[in-house]
Design a protein around this motif. Structure first.
Motif, PDB file in Angstrom:
ATOM      1  N   GLU A 139       0.832  -1.205   0.000  1.00  0.00           N
ATOM      2  CA  GLU A 139       0.000   0.000   0.000  1.00  0.00           C
ATOM      3  C   GLU A 139       0.872   1.264   0.000  1.00  0.00           C
ATOM      4  O   GLU A 139       0.608   2.220  -0.725  1.00  0.00           O
ATOM      5  CB  GLU A 139      -0.869  -0.057   1.260  1.00  0.00           C
ATOM      6  N   ILE A 140       1.932   1.232   0.815  1.00  0.00           N
ATOM      7  CA  ILE A 140       2.823   2.394   0.917  1.00  0.00           C
ATOM      8  C   ILE A 140       3.668   2.528  -0.359  1.00  0.00           C
ATOM      9  O   ILE A 140       3.917   3.638  -0.844  1.00  0.00           O
ATOM     10  CB  ILE A 140       3.729   2.280   2.179  1.00  0.00           C
ATOM     11  N   LEU A 141       4.094   1.398  -0.916  1.00  0.00           N
ATOM     12  CA  LEU A 141       4.881   1.451  -2.162  1.00  0.00           C
ATOM     13  C   LEU A 141       4.044   2.040  -3.289  1.00  0.00           C
ATOM     14  O   LEU A 141       4.536   2.848  -4.093  1.00  0.00           O
ATOM     15  CB  LEU A 141       5.395   0.055  -2.538  1.00  0.00           C
ATOM     16  N   ALA A 142       2.756   1.675  -3.339  1.00  0.00           N
ATOM     17  CA  ALA A 142       1.857   2.218  -4.371  1.00  0.00           C
ATOM     18  C   ALA A 142       1.661   3.719  -4.154  1.00  0.00           C
ATOM     19  O   ALA A 142       1.668   4.509  -5.108  1.00  0.00           O
ATOM     20  CB  ALA A 142       0.518   1.487  -4.338  1.00  0.00           C
ATOM     21  N   LEU A 143       1.503   4.099  -2.887  1.00  0.00           N
ATOM     22  CA  LEU A 143       1.340   5.518  -2.553  1.00  0.00           C
ATOM     23  C   LEU A 143       2.587   6.311  -2.979  1.00  0.00           C
ATOM     24  O   LEU A 143       2.483   7.405  -3.536  1.00  0.00           O
ATOM     25  CB  LEU A 143       1.086   5.666  -1.044  1.00  0.00           C
ATOM     26  N   ALA A 144       3.762   5.745  -2.711  1.00  0.00           N
ATOM     27  CA  ALA A 144       5.023   6.402  -3.074  1.00  0.00           C
ATOM     28  C   ALA A 144       5.097   6.635  -4.580  1.00  0.00           C
ATOM     29  O   ALA A 144       5.491   7.713  -5.042  1.00  0.00           O
ATOM     30  CB  ALA A 144       6.203   5.554  -2.607  1.00  0.00           C
ATOM     31  N   GLU A 145       4.691   5.635  -5.338  1.00  0.00           N
ATOM     32  CA  GLU A 145       4.727   5.749  -6.789  1.00  0.00           C
ATOM     33  C   GLU A 145       3.751   6.827  -7.276  1.00  0.00           C
ATOM     34  O   GLU A 145       4.084   7.630  -8.150  1.00  0.00           O
ATOM     35  CB  GLU A 145       4.365   4.393  -7.404  1.00  0.00           C
ATOM     36  N   ASP A 146       2.560   6.832  -6.689  1.00  0.00           N
ATOM     37  CA  ASP A 146       1.561   7.836  -7.061  1.00  0.00           C
ATOM     38  C   ASP A 146       2.029   9.248  -6.717  1.00  0.00           C
ATOM     39  O   ASP A 146       1.806  10.191  -7.474  1.00  0.00           O
ATOM     40  CB  ASP A 146       0.226   7.560  -6.361  1.00  0.00           C
ATOM     41  N   LEU A 147       2.693   9.374  -5.557  1.00  0.00           N
ATOM     42  CA  LEU A 147       3.206  10.689  -5.153  1.00  0.00           C
ATOM     43  C   LEU A 147       4.213  11.192  -6.186  1.00  0.00           C
ATOM     44  O   LEU A 147       4.152  12.348  -6.621  1.00  0.00           O
ATOM     45  CB  LEU A 147       3.908  10.596  -3.794  1.00  0.00           C
ATOM     46  N   ALA A 148       5.136  10.321  -6.572  1.00  0.00           N
ATOM     47  CA  ALA A 148       6.174  10.703  -7.541  1.00  0.00           C
ATOM     48  C   ALA A 148       5.530  11.052  -8.891  1.00  0.00           C
ATOM     49  O   ALA A 148       5.837  12.097  -9.477  1.00  0.00           O
ATOM     50  CB  ALA A 148       7.179   9.566  -7.690  1.00  0.00           C
ATOM     51  N   ASP A 149       4.629  10.197  -9.364  1.00  0.00           N
ATOM     52  CA  ASP A 149       3.973  10.441 -10.665  1.00  0.00           C
ATOM     53  C   ASP A 149       3.211  11.771 -10.666  1.00  0.00           C
ATOM     54  O   ASP A 149       3.284  12.544 -11.619  1.00  0.00           O
ATOM     55  CB  ASP A 149       2.970   9.321 -10.986  1.00  0.00           C
ATOM     56  N   THR A 150       2.478  12.009  -9.582  1.00  0.00           N
ATOM     57  CA  THR A 150       1.638  13.210  -9.505  1.00  0.00           C
ATOM     58  C   THR A 150       2.502  14.464  -9.394  1.00  0.00           C
ATOM     59  O   THR A 150       2.229  15.485 -10.036  1.00  0.00           O
ATOM     60  CB  THR A 150       0.666  13.102  -8.304  1.00  0.00           C
ATOM     61  N   MET A 151       3.577  14.374  -8.586  1.00  0.00           N
ATOM     62  CA  MET A 151       4.492  15.515  -8.434  1.00  0.00           C
ATOM     63  C   MET A 151       5.125  15.869  -9.773  1.00  0.00           C
ATOM     64  O   MET A 151       5.172  17.047 -10.156  1.00  0.00           O
ATOM     65  CB  MET A 151       5.583  15.152  -7.409  1.00  0.00           C
ATOM     66  N   ILE A 152       5.576  14.869 -10.506  1.00  0.00           N
ATOM     67  CA  ILE A 152       6.246  15.118 -11.790  1.00  0.00           C
ATOM     68  C   ILE A 152       5.252  15.680 -12.814  1.00  0.00           C
ATOM     69  O   ILE A 152       5.550  16.643 -13.514  1.00  0.00           O
ATOM     70  CB  ILE A 152       6.938  13.830 -12.294  1.00  0.00           C
ATOM     71  N   ALA A 153       4.043  15.097 -12.844  1.00  0.00           N
ATOM     72  CA  ALA A 153       3.033  15.554 -13.810  1.00  0.00           C
ATOM     73  C   ALA A 153       2.674  17.027 -13.581  1.00  0.00           C
ATOM     74  O   ALA A 153       2.352  17.741 -14.526  1.00  0.00           O
ATOM     75  CB  ALA A 153       1.781  14.686 -13.703  1.00  0.00           C
ATOM     76  N   HIS A 154       2.725  17.468 -12.316  1.00  0.00           N
ATOM     77  CA  HIS A 154       2.355  18.852 -12.003  1.00  0.00           C
ATOM     78  C   HIS A 154       3.572  19.753 -11.835  1.00  0.00           C
ATOM     79  O   HIS A 154       3.442  20.902 -11.409  1.00  0.00           O
ATOM     80  CB  HIS A 154       1.490  18.898 -10.743  1.00  0.00           C
ATOM     81  N   GLU A 155       4.750  19.213 -12.144  1.00  0.00           N
ATOM     82  CA  GLU A 155       6.000  19.975 -12.059  1.00  0.00           C
ATOM     83  C   GLU A 155       6.200  20.608 -10.689  1.00  0.00           C
ATOM     84  O   GLU A 155       6.623  21.751 -10.575  1.00  0.00           O
ATOM     85  CB  GLU A 155       6.049  21.036 -13.167  1.00  0.00           C
ATOM     86  N   GLY A 156       5.884  19.824  -9.642  1.00  0.00           N
ATOM     87  CA  GLY A 156       6.120  20.308  -8.284  1.00  0.00           C
ATOM     88  C   GLY A 156       7.505  19.900  -7.817  1.00  0.00           C
ATOM     89  O   GLY A 156       8.100  18.959  -8.338  1.00  0.00           O
ATOM     90  N   LEU A 157       8.010  20.621  -6.814  1.00  0.00           N
ATOM     91  CA  LEU A 157       9.310  20.263  -6.232  1.00  0.00           C
ATOM     92  C   LEU A 157       9.127  19.259  -5.114  1.00  0.00           C
ATOM     93  O   LEU A 157      10.064  18.588  -4.693  1.00  0.00           O
ATOM     94  CB  LEU A 157       9.979  21.506  -5.649  1.00  0.00           C
ATOM     95  N   GLY A 158       7.903  19.174  -4.616  1.00  0.00           N
ATOM     96  CA  GLY A 158       7.615  18.247  -3.529  1.00  0.00           C
ATOM     97  C   GLY A 158       6.122  18.009  -3.448  1.00  0.00           C
ATOM     98  O   GLY A 158       5.333  18.783  -4.006  1.00  0.00           O
TER      99      GLY A 158
END
Ligand code: ZN
Length: 174
Positions: free
Chosen positions: A26-45
């Motif tokens: 569950e946490i690994l999936a969350l981590a992946e989603d966080l990274a994907d979403t951050m990159i898609a929105h060009e966020g720094l964090g």
């Protein structure tokens, strides 16, 4: 998977995220989603609260300061254990699209966390300065329900939020 980002005043942004007890699927999936979403929105964090999950997990895009092309760091249960100095710089937040203002932060922080290396959580102690330290402080605040607007004086905060909401309305009506 790119997830929807919660926009202020979504109440989840004011909640405290829970400590992660076990790093499973569950946490690994969350981590992946966080990274994907951050990159898609060009966020720094990005913090888990911002995609609707109350778990103490954040992602940081270090490519901005490391010089490496792809350099996403996932931190679990991060906490600031030491701070030093002061630094004022402009900050934005994906939960407040288009709202930028100066925020005073510590210049240097030491953060303890579990860093995801591959699929393994590894205990780390990170010493960060400048922009890196700023992003860490901003994202760890999110896990505690603290937002960057909280650093503004009440009057200033009301004015900035009013302007921001008007701009958002204009953008939506175009
Ligand atoms: Zn934010």
């Amino acid at each position: 998977m790119v997830r929807k980002i919660r926009i202020y005043p979504d109440p989840i942004l004011r909640e405290k995220a829970e400590v992660v007890e076990e790093v499973g699927g569950e946490i690994l999936a969350l981590a992946e989603d966080l990274a994907d979403t951050m990159i898609a929105h060009e966020g720094l964090g990005l913090s888990a609260n911002q995609i609707g999950e109350l778990k103490r997990v954040i992602s940081v895009d270090r490519s901005e300061f490391s010089g490496r092309e792809s350099d996403v760091q996932i931190l679990i249960n991060p906490s600031v254990v030491y701070r030093e100095g002061e630094d004022v710089d402009e900050e934005g937040c994906l939960s407040f699209p288009g709202l930028y203002f100066d925020v005073k932060r510590s210049y240097l922080v030491v953060v303890k966390a579990l860093e995801l290396q591959g699929n393994k959580p590894v205990p780390v102690e990170i010493t960060a300065t400048g922009l890196y330290a700023r992003v860490l402080q901003h994202e760890i605040d999110h896990l505690n329900g603290v937002l960057y607007i909280d650093y503004l004086k009440p009057k200033e905060r009301m004015r900035k939020l009013r302007e921001w909401k008007e701009n958002l309305k204009e953008e939506l009506s175009v």
